[in-house]
Motif scaffolding. Structure first.
Motif, short mmCIF file in Angstrom:
data_model
loop_
_atom_site.label_atom_id
_atom_site.label_comp_id
_atom_site.label_asym_id
_atom_site.label_seq_id
_atom_site.Cartn_x
_atom_site.Cartn_y
_atom_site.Cartn_z
N THR A 99 3.75 -34.23 -41.31
CA THR A 99 3.40 -32.83 -41.08
C THR A 99 4.72 -32.32 -39.89
O THR A 99 4.60 -31.47 -39.48
N ASN A 100 5.76 -33.25 -39.92
CA ASN A 100 6.63 -33.21 -38.93
C ASN A 100 7.95 -33.60 -39.31
O ASN A 100 8.51 -34.48 -38.87
N THR A 269 9.75 -27.46 -41.19
CA THR A 269 8.65 -27.04 -42.15
C THR A 269 8.08 -25.78 -41.64
O THR A 269 7.99 -24.88 -42.27
N ASP A 270 7.65 -25.82 -40.19
CA ASP A 270 6.88 -24.56 -39.78
C ASP A 270 7.81 -23.53 -38.81
O ASP A 270 7.66 -24.02 -37.77
N ILE A 273 6.58 -20.08 -35.52
CA ILE A 273 6.45 -20.95 -34.04
C ILE A 273 5.23 -20.24 -32.99
O ILE A 273 4.66 -20.72 -32.30
N LYS A 276 -0.83 -20.41 -32.86
CA LYS A 276 -1.44 -21.31 -32.23
C LYS A 276 -2.28 -22.09 -32.82
O LYS A 276 -2.93 -21.96 -33.72
N GLU A 280 -4.31 -26.65 -29.22
CA GLU A 280 -3.98 -25.85 -28.12
C GLU A 280 -5.17 -25.07 -27.83
O GLU A 280 -5.04 -25.18 -26.42
N MET A 498 6.88 -36.20 -23.27
CA MET A 498 5.86 -36.99 -23.96
C MET A 498 5.43 -36.25 -24.96
O MET A 498 5.26 -34.75 -24.71
N GLU A 499 5.32 -36.66 -26.31
CA GLU A 499 4.84 -35.92 -27.34
C GLU A 499 3.30 -35.67 -27.37
O GLU A 499 2.72 -36.66 -27.11
N LEU A 500 2.74 -34.48 -27.75
CA LEU A 500 1.01 -34.70 -27.66
C LEU A 500 0.54 -34.52 -29.20
O LEU A 500 0.90 -33.65 -29.54
N SER B 9 2.70 -18.17 -24.32
CA SER B 9 3.10 -17.27 -25.26
C SER B 9 4.50 -16.79 -25.57
O SER B 9 4.46 -16.36 -26.64
N ILE B 11 8.45 -16.64 -26.33
CA ILE B 11 9.23 -17.47 -26.93
C ILE B 11 10.81 -17.40 -26.69
O ILE B 11 11.29 -16.07 -26.12
N LYS B 37 14.32 -22.38 -31.08
CA LYS B 37 13.59 -21.60 -30.36
C LYS B 37 12.08 -22.46 -29.99
O LYS B 37 11.90 -23.33 -30.77
N VAL B 38 11.60 -22.01 -28.66
CA VAL B 38 10.48 -22.95 -28.15
C VAL B 38 9.64 -21.80 -27.49
O VAL B 38 9.90 -20.72 -27.21
N ARG B 39 8.30 -22.04 -27.79
CA ARG B 39 7.04 -21.26 -27.26
C ARG B 39 6.77 -21.98 -26.12
O ARG B 39 6.15 -23.06 -26.29
N ILE B 41 3.70 -22.92 -24.11
CA ILE B 41 2.26 -23.23 -24.21
C ILE B 41 1.51 -22.88 -22.94
O ILE B 41 0.58 -22.03 -22.82
N ARG B 42 1.96 -23.84 -22.00
CA ARG B 42 1.24 -23.65 -20.62
C ARG B 42 2.01 -24.38 -19.59
O ARG B 42 2.72 -25.33 -19.80
N MET B 44 1.11 -26.40 -15.91
CA MET B 44 0.10 -27.12 -15.19
C MET B 44 0.31 -26.65 -13.59
O MET B 44 1.40 -26.32 -13.21
N GLN B 51 4.20 -27.57 -21.19
CA GLN B 51 3.94 -27.67 -22.67
C GLN B 51 4.32 -26.80 -23.40
O GLN B 51 4.33 -25.55 -23.12
N ARG B 53 6.07 -25.72 -27.58
CA ARG B 53 6.02 -25.80 -28.99
C ARG B 53 7.25 -25.78 -29.67
O ARG B 53 7.92 -25.05 -29.11
N VAL B 54 7.87 -26.90 -30.21
CA VAL B 54 9.17 -27.05 -30.93
C VAL B 54 9.05 -27.62 -31.91
O VAL B 54 8.44 -28.78 -32.29
N ASN B 56 7.56 -27.23 -34.60
CA ASN B 56 6.27 -27.87 -35.32
C ASN B 56 5.56 -29.01 -34.49
O ASN B 56 4.65 -29.70 -35.18
N CYS B 57 5.84 -29.48 -33.39
CA CYS B 57 5.09 -30.36 -32.43
C CYS B 57 5.13 -29.73 -30.96
O CYS B 57 5.76 -28.93 -30.74
N THR B 58 4.16 -30.41 -30.37
CA THR B 58 3.91 -30.13 -29.03
C THR B 58 4.42 -31.10 -28.25
O THR B 58 4.21 -32.36 -28.26
N ILE B 59 5.09 -30.57 -27.04
CA ILE B 59 6.07 -31.66 -26.42
C ILE B 59 5.67 -31.28 -24.94
O ILE B 59 5.37 -30.14 -24.38
#
Lengths: 695, 75
Positions: A99-100, A269-270, A273, A276, A280, A498-500, B9, B11, B37-39, B41-42, B44, B51, B53-54, B56-59
């Motif tokens: 997926t990544n 892939t995706d 961006i 959501k 999330e 850290m990756e979630l 939200s 980018i 590009k990075v979005r 998310i939130r 803390m 957090q 999104r980059v 296709n994964c959440t870092i």
């Protein structure tokens, strides 16, 4: 392990599913979960590939060959051995989260330089299919120039045969990745790092492609201590200056170049961006700044309550089973030493421990559940700020939570912490988390001396007392972390990345596997250590035999155990403990739960009947022959529980701390501070309680 | 502006890294490279980890790590 078998190595990013694939290939049952960094050690297992047996090597996950933490360093050390032709595998299975794809292939692109045949295992294809991501395997193989690309879903055991076939082809033909090209370097960069490449080629006798890759890594790396060899550091410094002149910060050099290449062959892939994800939306609630902590506390309270309430029924079954079994054996054997030993020593001792198995399994079940859903990773992030304030790290949360089950895997799990100081502090305080071996001691005392009352309608008083014991250990761990982190002057890294992983429905199969494994360890321990100690103890408590004196119990009163116990008694009397507890404290050094079996053996010997007695009743009814007072009062029980919260009583833990810290200093520090804490905390509880008028 | 200046939200596009932070190597390896590009998310509470999104994964990364990444708003 048979060293002559061909070696096949699994390498990939954290949480890509290497261990799931390892289990599917070897038929072994190692722990898999949804948390980046579950595997922290190298493991070898055997697998059958067509007619040949091979060794499969499972390694921790890493994002790249520049390590950031101990678990990643294990992988990089291994790979560096291979470049020197030591223990080189015949084939690498590069495990990828489909997926990544793009980000996961970064590590693969580094591995391609090794010149070892690579099969890319596109794992989690089931999830990729759901997201309608299509990957053309033969196209990818051509573009990467590797020896094979295979789609698998390790957790569902899909595609394993295809993977074996791909590996078999390599075993038979020994084709290297013949079409794989070195990631193209811009000419000025190649020239800038050339002196470094030459050094590696000549000094380490490695082929030119690998030498160039090593040079690229050395120039990009922050770990300069690795490159202190004569002349090398100067060469690297010059190369870095040149690279910086081209407008590249040298530390981003390797990644920039490799991603430039990767983005051309497999565009990320995706690119949408904005979308959501489901996870999330769940995080909006679960990691909410106000709701989040409350949810976490609620989850913990629920777990500890259920440990007490759900377990009662199976515990009664086991308890009755032990008694019936003991009676049965008692009827079969003729009266005499053998029967006393079997019934009082073995069945009484080991049976008393076995009763607590349901509670331990329930605890393990919930911990595994939290990890497998992906919640633990969120917890690490959510707690990071608070943990930093007490000198710990977001990544300390998992080791501490595992500590509720057992300190040993908890201490191993600290390998994922990228800062040595925080890691050391976490190691030092993890044994304060009440592990499952303390549970039998708490449960015995609570069951016997805390009334079964309801508080505020829905909380049981017994469950609350248990929560209090867990809280005491946890709170002390956090407070002591502040002191330790001030005191310890060690290397310290400020960053935390850290990756979630996405949330997912937990796989019951892998959770039940973990529960089963823990249960098996507990039972075999009960079988070995506890039984051995119970037998020794039975002899110490029953001999020398004295037939002339017929008072309460001649054997126990004159026994060796009694003599040893009375020797210790003056030291522990201020804590409210009598000599019998003293013997329990001594035997607890092998393992804490031995306390319970020790008590059981002693009281079984003391009892004149032939039946296995109820330990709870025996404790409640034990009366001092001189004063006529009860030996155990709720205050003594509390003092004893507090002692067990803190006391350093686990040899295996010290051995692991010695290995992880590579020195005897830290296990010694641990023994001293924990023992001191236990003694003084119990002293305060007991003497304070007496002053307040409790007895 | 820096990654920490984004609102949820929003980018941003990465420009470069500030100084030579020790987290630079790992961040680039995880795909935080110029033009990416990075979005957000939130964030803390109390400047805790953010957090994003980059690729296709959440870092998730500490506020201080994110504060070293220069970005510009993606229109």
């Amino acid at each position: 392990m048979n060293k002559h078998l061909p070696l096949i190595a699994l390498i990939g990013n954290p949480n890509a599913g290497k261990t799931a694939l390892f289990n599917a290939l070897t038929g072994l049952n190692h722990k898999v979960s949804n948390y980046p960094g579950v595997t922290v050690e190298r493991r070898v297992g055997k697998a059958q590939i067509e007619s040949a047996m091979v060794n499969i090597l499972d390694l921790p996950g890493t994002y790249s060959l520049i390590p950031e933490s101990q678990d990643e360093a294990i992988v990089v050390d291994e790979v560096n051995q291979w470049t020197r032709m030591i223990g080189r595998p015949v084939c690498i299975i590069s495990v990828i989260d489909s997926t990544n794809l793009n980000r996961n292939l970064y590590l693969t692109s580094q591995l391609l330089d090794l010149g070892i045949p690579i099969v890319v295992a596109l794992n989690m294809t089931d999830l990729a299919r759901k997201k309608s991501l299509k990957i053309d395997t033969s196209e990818l193989q051509k573009k990467l120039g590797c020896s094979g690309v295979v789609s698998v879903a390790a957790r569902l055991e899909e595609g394993i045969d295809d993977l074996k076939n791909a590996v078999e082809t390599i075993l038979n033909e020994k084709v290297p990745n013949k079409h794989s090209k070195m990631v193209p370097l811009p000419e000025p960069i190649r020239e800038a790092i050339e002196p470094v490449s030459d050094w590696f080629r000549k000094q380490e006798h490695i082929h030119s492609r690998m030498a160039q890759a090593q040079a690229l890594r050395a120039v990009s790396s922050n770990n300069d201590w690795q490159f202190e060899a004569d002349g090398l550091s100067t060469l690297i410094k010059t190369a870095r200056e040149k690279v910086n002149d081209f407008g590249f910060p040298h530390s981003t050099l390797e990644a920039t170049i490799r991603y430039h290449w990767l983005d051309q062959i497999v565009p990320p892939t995706d690119m949408n961006i904005k979308t959501k994800t489901q996870s999330e939306r769940m995080d909006n609630i679960l990691t909410h700044p106000v709701l989040g902590p409350f949810i976490f506390i609620g989850i913990l309270a629920f777990i500890f309550q259920s440990v007490f309430t759900w377990a009662t029924i199976p515990m009664d079954w086991i308890n009755n089973g032990v008694i019936i079994f003991g009676d049965g054996i008692s009827g079969l054997l003729p009266a005499g030493i053998l029967r006393d030993l079997t019934v009082e020593g073995i069945i009484g001792g080991a049976g008393a421990i076995l009763v607590f198995l349901p509670q331990i399994l329930i605890l393990i079940f919930f911990l595994a559940l939290l990890e497998d859903t992906g919640y633990m990773a969120r917890l690490a992030v959510m707690m990071d700020k608070a943990m930093t304030l007490v000198g710990l790290h977001g990544r300390s949360v998992l080791p501490l939570m595992i500590g509720y089950a057992c300190a040993i895997p908890g201490i191993m799990a600290t390998r994922t912490i990228n800062s040595w100081r925080e890691r050391l502090v976490t190691i030092l305080v993890t044994p304060l988390m009440s592990c499952s071996a303390r549970l039998p001691v708490y449960a015995l005392m609570i069951g016997a001396f805390v009334p079964e009352k309801q508080v505020w309608g829905f909380f049981g008083l017994q469950g609350l007392t248990l929560v209090l014991m867990y809280f005491l250990g946890t709170a002390t761990a956090l407070v002591l972390s502040i002191f330790f982190s001030r005191w310890i002057k060690a290397e310290h890294n400020r960053s935390f990345i850290m990756e979630l992983p996405p949330y997912r429905v937990p796989m019951m199969k892998s959770i039940l596997r973990q529960v089963y494994t823990r249960g098996k360890i507990f039972i075999t321990d009960a079988g070995k250590i506890i039984m051995a100690i119970s037998i020794c103890l039975w002899f110490l408590a029953s001999f020398p035999r004295n037939e002339t004196d017929s008072r309460i119990n001649p054997n126990l009163t004159y026994s060796y155990a009694s003599k040893i116990g009375h020797m210790i008694e003056p030291v522990i009397q201020p804590l409210g403990f009598d000599w019998k507890i003293g013997i329990g404290l001594v035997t607890s050094f092998a393992a804490r739960e031995v306390m319970v079996s020790t008590m059981a053996t002693i009281y079984n010997v003391e009892d004149k009947g032939d039946k296995v007695i109820s330990l709870t009743d025996a404790l409640k009814n034990d009366v001092d022959p001189v004063s006529g007072k009860h030996v155990y009062t709720p205050l003594v029980a509390l003092s004893l529980m507090v002692f067990y919260v803190y006391a350093a009583q686990c040899m295996a833990t010290f051995a692991v701390v010695r290995r992880e810290t590579n020195s005897w200093k830290w296990p010694l520090v641990m023994i001293v501070y924990m023992t001191g804490l236990a003694y003084f905390a119990s002293l305060i509880v007991y003497q304070g309680g007496l002053l307040l008028g409790f007895s | 502006m820096f990654l920490t200046d984004l609102e949820p939200s929003q980018i941003g596009r990465i420009v470069c890294f500030k100084g030579s932070d020790e987290s630079q190597v790992r961040l680039t390896e995880m795909g935080f490279k110029p033009e990416q590009k990075v979005r957000l998310i939130r964030k803390m509470a109390f400047n805790g980890p953010i957090q994003v999104r980059v690729r296709n994964c959440t870092i998730s990364m500490r506020f201080e790590d994110a504060a070293s990444i220069h970005i510009e708003l993606n229109e």
